[in-house]
Design a protein around this motif. Structure first.
Motif, mmCIF file in Angstrom:
data_model
loop_
_atom_site.group_PDB
_atom_site.id
_atom_site.type_symbol
_atom_site.label_atom_id
_atom_site.label_comp_id
_atom_site.label_asym_id
_atom_site.label_seq_id
_atom_site.Cartn_x
_atom_site.Cartn_y
_atom_site.Cartn_z
ATOM 1 N N ARG A 11 -3.816 -7.198 -6.226
ATOM 2 C CA ARG A 11 -4.436 -5.902 -5.494
ATOM 3 C C ARG A 11 -5.110 -5.823 -6.516
ATOM 4 O O ARG A 11 -4.660 -5.381 -8.292
ATOM 5 N N HIS A 12 -6.545 -5.533 -6.105
ATOM 6 C CA HIS A 12 -7.052 -4.056 -7.578
ATOM 7 C C HIS A 12 -6.442 -3.483 -7.903
ATOM 8 O O HIS A 12 -5.539 -2.428 -7.313
ATOM 9 N N VAL A 177 6.318 -4.077 0.213
ATOM 10 C CA VAL A 177 5.070 -3.204 -0.718
ATOM 11 C C VAL A 177 3.705 -3.983 -1.088
ATOM 12 O O VAL A 177 4.280 -5.068 -1.250
ATOM 13 N N ILE A 178 2.743 -3.262 -1.030
ATOM 14 C CA ILE A 178 1.439 -3.758 -2.074
ATOM 15 C C ILE A 178 0.878 -3.024 -2.714
ATOM 16 O O ILE A 178 0.021 -2.152 -1.957
ATOM 17 N N ALA A 199 4.742 -8.801 -5.584
ATOM 18 C CA ALA A 199 4.601 -7.182 -5.773
ATOM 19 C C ALA A 199 5.924 -7.084 -7.209
ATOM 20 O O ALA A 199 6.676 -6.259 -7.841
ATOM 21 N N GLU A 200 5.098 -8.084 -8.403
ATOM 22 C CA GLU A 200 6.434 -7.790 -9.208
ATOM 23 C C GLU A 200 5.142 -6.941 -10.114
ATOM 24 O O GLU A 200 4.000 -7.297 -10.776
ATOM 25 N N GLN A 201 5.834 -6.259 -10.541
ATOM 26 C CA GLN A 201 4.944 -4.601 -11.562
ATOM 27 C C GLN A 201 6.094 -4.529 -12.819
ATOM 28 O O GLN A 201 5.782 -2.989 -13.037
ATOM 29 N N ARG A 208 0.324 2.607 -7.031
ATOM 30 C CA ARG A 208 0.408 3.010 -5.717
ATOM 31 C C ARG A 208 0.110 1.763 -4.535
ATOM 32 O O ARG A 208 -0.161 1.078 -4.990
ATOM 33 N N ASP A 209 0.907 2.478 -3.554
ATOM 34 C CA ASP A 209 0.849 2.521 -2.258
ATOM 35 C C ASP A 209 0.979 3.000 -0.980
ATOM 36 O O ASP A 209 2.039 3.642 -1.250
#
Length: 214
Positions: A11-12, A177-178, A199-201, A208-209
């Motif tokens: 996601r951007h 989550v995204i 959703a690897e972060q 933010r989601d």
């Protein structure tokens, strides 16, 4: 023997409108300072990966994110309008609260995820949007069979992607989550999509989601 095609979908990075919970849709909103940092962090996290090709939505926030990632040595991104966010019609530019207050009946149908509800003002229905995303993913998987691709897109697109890869229907509320700039991996094995990681972060200092497609 069919060779699997692997996709990393991102996601951007964050925009000011994400922070305001404002529906962006097809409107061209740039990354904010947080989003720019997220894009650079994502680039660092993917520096060791090898991609046969990189595709991005043609909207600015996605193109900026893709450009930052590709600066780490990946192929130049190809902009594809089929990867755009859902068109929210008259809701575009409104916060969720504003949309509910100004268009309560339409908002109720949106919130209920009615598959055939199209937003007033040339907006897309959920079913038409899902068909668009299904078609572009199938096309890219066929075009790069056996390769690994990077795709930079939007929250609404990833909502559809997760459902395609898990077999979940369009209408149930989202229970995954995204986050902005997280890594999401799916694989096509010749028969269909399957989810590999979501959703690897670890590379992000929080993301933010909005818990709705934005």
């Amino acid at each position: 023997m069919v060779t699997a095609t692997r996709l990393c979908l991102v996601r951007h990075g964050e925009t000011d409108w994400n922070a305001e919970r404002r529906l962006q849709g097809h409107l061209d909103i740039p990354l904010n300072a947080v989003g720019e940092r997220q894009a650079r962090a994502t680039a660092a996290s993917l520096a060791a990966e090898r991609f046969a090709a990189v595709y991005t939505s043609d909207l600015l926030r996605a193109r900026q994110t893709a450009a930052a990632i590709c600066a780490a040595g990946h192929p130049p991104p190809f902009a594809d309008a089929r990867l755009r966010e859902r068109h929210y019609g008259l809701f575009q530019g409104l916060t969720y609260a504003e949309a509910e207050a100004r268009h309560p009946q339409a908002y109720a149908r949106f919130h209920a995820r009615e598959p055939d509800f199209a937003f007033p003002g040339s907006g897309e229905s959920l079913s038409a949007f899902a068909a668009r995303i299904d078609a572009v993913l199938a096309d890219l998987a066929h075009r790069h069979a056996g390769g690994q691709l990077l795709i930079v897109c939007h929250g609404g697109v990833l909502d559809i992607v997760h459902r395609l890869a898990t077999g979940k229907a369009l209408q149930p509320p989202r229970d995954f989550v995204i986050p902005n700039a997280a890594l999401n991996w799916i694989v096509h094995d010749g028969q269909g999509w399957r989810l590999q990681a979501w959703a690897e972060q670890r590379h992000l200092d929080g993301a933010r989601d909005e818990l709705a497609n934005a």
